[in-house]
Design a protein around this motif. Sequence first.
Motif, PDB file in Angstrom:
ATOM      1  N   ILE A 190      -0.682  12.055  -2.076  1.00 19.95           N
ATOM      2  CA  ILE A 190       0.506  11.862  -2.073  1.00 19.95           C
ATOM      3  C   ILE A 190       1.098  11.807  -0.540  1.00 19.95           C
ATOM      4  O   ILE A 190       0.961  13.151  -0.034  1.00 19.95           O
ATOM      5  N   MET A 191       1.368  10.598  -0.039  1.00 19.35           N
ATOM      6  CA  MET A 191       1.094  10.553   1.446  1.00 19.35           C
ATOM      7  C   MET A 191       3.434   9.887   1.257  1.00 19.35           C
ATOM      8  O   MET A 191       3.434   8.975   0.493  1.00 19.35           O
ATOM      9  N   SER A 192       4.202  10.536   1.803  1.00 17.84           N
ATOM     10  CA  SER A 192       5.177  10.558   1.562  1.00 17.84           C
ATOM     11  C   SER A 192       6.044  11.182   1.941  1.00 17.84           C
ATOM     12  O   SER A 192       6.021  12.593   2.868  1.00 17.84           O
ATOM     13  N   ASP A 193       7.607  11.074   2.602  1.00 17.50           N
ATOM     14  CA  ASP A 193       8.929  11.602   2.714  1.00 17.50           C
ATOM     15  C   ASP A 193       9.372  12.383   1.807  1.00 17.50           C
ATOM     16  O   ASP A 193       9.000  12.939   0.991  1.00 17.50           O
ATOM     17  N   THR A 194       9.930  13.986   2.861  1.00 20.78           N
ATOM     18  CA  THR A 194      10.308  14.948   1.783  1.00 20.78           C
ATOM     19  C   THR A 194      11.081  14.779   0.683  1.00 20.78           C
ATOM     20  O   THR A 194      10.880  14.831  -0.661  1.00 20.78           O
ATOM     21  N   ASP A 195      12.276  13.420   0.924  1.00 21.50           N
ATOM     22  CA  ASP A 195      13.021  12.661   0.470  1.00 21.50           C
ATOM     23  C   ASP A 195      12.267  11.575  -1.066  1.00 21.50           C
ATOM     24  O   ASP A 195      13.576  11.145  -1.473  1.00 21.50           O
ATOM     25  N   GLU A 196      11.182  11.097  -0.253  1.00 22.24           N
ATOM     26  CA  GLU A 196       9.988  10.670  -1.485  1.00 22.24           C
ATOM     27  C   GLU A 196       9.633  11.386  -2.600  1.00 22.24           C
ATOM     28  O   GLU A 196       8.698  11.877  -2.369  1.00 22.24           O
ATOM     29  N   ILE A 197      10.437  11.175  -3.792  1.00 18.74           N
ATOM     30  CA  ILE A 197      10.253  12.279  -4.243  1.00 18.74           C
ATOM     31  C   ILE A 197       9.034  11.940  -5.979  1.00 18.74           C
ATOM     32  O   ILE A 197       9.702  11.192  -6.718  1.00 18.74           O
ATOM     33  N   PRO A 198       8.106  11.683  -5.845  1.00 13.03           N
ATOM     34  CA  PRO A 198       7.187  11.180  -7.218  1.00 13.03           C
ATOM     35  C   PRO A 198       7.260  12.310  -8.464  1.00 13.03           C
ATOM     36  O   PRO A 198       7.937  13.633  -7.944  1.00 13.03           O
ATOM     37  N   SER A 199       7.613  10.932  -9.811  1.00 14.22           N
ATOM     38  CA  SER A 199       7.659  12.527 -10.976  1.00 14.22           C
ATOM     39  C   SER A 199       6.970  13.601 -11.159  1.00 14.22           C
ATOM     40  O   SER A 199       5.783  12.345 -10.770  1.00 14.22           O
ATOM     41  N   PRO A 200       6.905  13.800 -11.627  1.00 12.85           N
ATOM     42  CA  PRO A 200       5.872  14.761 -12.045  1.00 12.85           C
ATOM     43  C   PRO A 200       4.764  13.668 -13.701  1.00 12.85           C
ATOM     44  O   PRO A 200       3.555  14.018 -12.975  1.00 12.85           O
ATOM     45  N   HIS A 201       5.599  13.014 -14.088  1.00 15.37           N
ATOM     46  CA  HIS A 201       4.427  12.509 -15.480  1.00 15.37           C
ATOM     47  C   HIS A 201       4.354  11.381 -13.950  1.00 15.37           C
ATOM     48  O   HIS A 201       2.697  11.249 -14.407  1.00 15.37           O
ATOM     49  N   THR A 202       4.180  11.023 -13.166  1.00 13.19           N
ATOM     50  CA  THR A 202       3.193   9.935 -12.690  1.00 13.19           C
ATOM     51  C   THR A 202       2.796  11.015 -12.020  1.00 13.19           C
ATOM     52  O   THR A 202       1.009  10.480 -11.585  1.00 13.19           O
ATOM     53  N   VAL A 203       2.717  11.796 -11.241  1.00 12.42           N
ATOM     54  CA  VAL A 203       1.475  13.124 -10.372  1.00 12.42           C
ATOM     55  C   VAL A 203       0.273  13.141 -12.187  1.00 12.42           C
ATOM     56  O   VAL A 203      -0.782  13.542 -11.376  1.00 12.42           O
ATOM     57  N   LYS A 204       1.253  13.768 -12.974  1.00  9.92           N
ATOM     58  CA  LYS A 204      -0.470  13.398 -13.691  1.00  9.92           C
ATOM     59  C   LYS A 204      -1.195  12.462 -13.619  1.00  9.92           C
ATOM     60  O   LYS A 204      -2.235  12.998 -15.016  1.00  9.92           O
ATOM     61  N   LEU A 205      -1.004  11.594 -14.535  1.00  7.72           N
ATOM     62  CA  LEU A 205      -1.811  10.433 -14.736  1.00  7.72           C
ATOM     63  C   LEU A 205      -2.569   9.954 -13.241  1.00  7.72           C
ATOM     64  O   LEU A 205      -3.743   9.792 -13.142  1.00  7.72           O
ATOM     65  N   LEU A 206      -1.762  10.559 -12.098  1.00  9.73           N
ATOM     66  CA  LEU A 206      -2.502  10.637 -11.006  1.00  9.73           C
ATOM     67  C   LEU A 206      -4.001  11.845 -11.342  1.00  9.73           C
ATOM     68  O   LEU A 206      -5.334  11.919 -10.478  1.00  9.73           O
ATOM     69  N   GLN A 207      -3.787  12.649 -11.619  1.00 15.49           N
ATOM     70  CA  GLN A 207      -4.433  14.152 -12.211  1.00 15.49           C
ATOM     71  C   GLN A 207      -5.798  13.601 -13.049  1.00 15.49           C
ATOM     72  O   GLN A 207      -6.845  13.749 -12.647  1.00 15.49           O
ATOM     73  N   TRP A 208      -4.994  12.805 -14.040  1.00 17.56           N
ATOM     74  CA  TRP A 208      -5.890  12.979 -15.105  1.00 17.56           C
ATOM     75  C   TRP A 208      -6.469  11.821 -15.843  1.00 17.56           C
ATOM     76  O   TRP A 208      -7.529  11.479 -16.425  1.00 17.56           O
ATOM     77  N   CYS A 209      -6.154  10.420 -15.628  1.00 15.90           N
ATOM     78  CA  CYS A 209      -6.562   9.386 -15.071  1.00 15.90           C
ATOM     79  C   CYS A 209      -7.956   8.817 -14.518  1.00 15.90           C
ATOM     80  O   CYS A 209      -7.443   8.623 -12.735  1.00 15.90           O
ATOM     81  N   ASP A 210      -8.615   8.351 -14.855  1.00 10.29           N
ATOM     82  CA  ASP A 210     -10.175   7.560 -14.834  1.00 10.29           C
ATOM     83  C   ASP A 210      -9.463   6.013 -14.227  1.00 10.29           C
ATOM     84  O   ASP A 210      -9.187   5.326 -15.655  1.00 10.29           O
ATOM     85  N   GLY A 211      -9.783   5.066 -13.455  1.00 11.26           N
ATOM     86  CA  GLY A 211      -9.630   3.946 -13.201  1.00 11.26           C
ATOM     87  C   GLY A 211      -8.505   3.105 -12.293  1.00 11.26           C
ATOM     88  O   GLY A 211      -8.106   2.725 -12.450  1.00 11.26           O
ATOM     89  N   ILE A 212      -7.051   4.447 -11.818  1.00  6.67           N
ATOM     90  CA  ILE A 212      -6.489   4.082 -11.254  1.00  6.67           C
ATOM     91  C   ILE A 212      -6.911   3.409 -10.078  1.00  6.67           C
ATOM     92  O   ILE A 212      -8.347   3.947  -9.516  1.00  6.67           O
ATOM     93  N   PRO A 213      -5.986   2.823  -9.371  1.00  9.09           N
ATOM     94  CA  PRO A 213      -6.435   1.887  -7.892  1.00  9.09           C
ATOM     95  C   PRO A 213      -7.171   3.373  -7.056  1.00  9.09           C
ATOM     96  O   PRO A 213      -6.316   4.386  -7.060  1.00  9.09           O
ATOM     97  N   SER A 214      -7.549   2.631  -5.949  1.00 12.26           N
ATOM     98  CA  SER A 214      -8.060   3.923  -5.100  1.00 12.26           C
ATOM     99  C   SER A 214      -6.552   4.013  -3.918  1.00 12.26           C
ATOM    100  O   SER A 214      -6.039   5.063  -3.241  1.00 12.26           O
ATOM    101  N   THR A 215      -5.725   3.657  -3.768  1.00 13.58           N
ATOM    102  CA  THR A 215      -4.339   3.450  -3.205  1.00 13.58           C
ATOM    103  C   THR A 215      -3.352   3.041  -3.736  1.00 13.58           C
ATOM    104  O   THR A 215      -4.014   1.582  -4.239  1.00 13.58           O
ATOM    105  N   MET A 216      -2.678   3.026  -4.307  1.00 15.29           N
ATOM    106  CA  MET A 216      -0.989   2.468  -5.121  1.00 15.29           C
ATOM    107  C   MET A 216       0.059   2.547  -4.287  1.00 15.29           C
ATOM    108  O   MET A 216       0.225   3.893  -3.614  1.00 15.29           O
TER     109      MET A 216
END
Length: 363
Positions: A190-216
């Motif tokens: 995850i590339m972002s500035d400190t104040d750009e906070i991904p939600s936990p459920h977004t991170v869980k999708l990135l963790q657990w799902c196959d087939g996501i785009p290599s860059t989003m």
Amino acid sequence: MAIRSLRPTLRRTPPKFFCLILLIAVPTCIFGICTNYPKISYFFRPLWDKPPAPFIRLPHYYAENVTMDHLCRLHGWSLRAEPRHVFDGIIFSNELDMLDIRWHELYPYVTKLVILEANTTFTGIPKPLFFASNQSRFAFAEEKVVHDIFPGIVVPHGSSTDPFELEKKQRIAMNALLRHAGISYGDVLIMSDTDEIPSPHTVKLLQWCDGIPSTMHLELKHYMYSFEFPVDYSSWRATSHIYGPRTFYQHSRQTNYLFSDAGWHCSFCFRHIEDFVFKMTAYSHADRVKRREFLNYARIQKLICRGDDLFDMLPEEYSFKELIKKMGPIPRSTSAVHLPAYLIKNVDKFRFLLPGGCLRPQD
């Protein structure tokens, strides 16, 4: 027939009052254009600038108590047998409260919290090492933190050095720190500035799902000064990557894919007025401080509570419709729903970030 005598035609001289008006008006107009050039330029931006190519927006499905397998399939992806490792990489300046919220939100899901802090600002001013001197506050995450100090460049006063070049050097240095942290091909970065906070459920999708785009890119709901002033969903610079040989740390457009409603971006969300002043003079857009009074504490406090612009600028929009719609103060929100859980659990600690908390404490 009598010949009519020709009288010489007398030219009427301009009235002295008219000359006086011109003498005052012309320099005043020139001075007004020079001092308000950014405002004028932003107002006419729809005439001289074209918007970037539109994103391909990917829908985001989420609800509580829905299985990860079901959520992956809703997105057209599939559930992995085991989660990917997740690395969160940030460039840090002085956003201690936002870092506290960010790391408490992401801690259960990330493998490493990678943080690079410089000893100078992007404008080349020596600065304190805010994270290094406050590490005890983040002891809860100590075993996951990979921290390094970037030796910045001190720029002499009046130099024309481009702040974006200094920022770029720091972001390039993050690549080596990520490798030092142990990132491997196939991990999530995850590339972002400190104040750009991904939600936990977004991170869980990135963790657990196959087939996501290599860059989003991650679409974040943008707030200004606190979660009382929601601006829009225009924040897109945060990105997620399946780490590979061509992955390089950036904060610019890298793909056409944009994952909808993926977190929060709380800009200028500081506890103390002095922190506002620090960022205004330290970050890459410090040239927006056109007058010394912009840094006046009383002025800043008034603008925070009104939801108005610190730099007396117009919105950066590509159409007159959007520009006019966003002119003026940001409308207040009384909603504290769908915000970071750690923020809601610690309301007394972060009252200044919630509706009704615009007054900053006096030091």
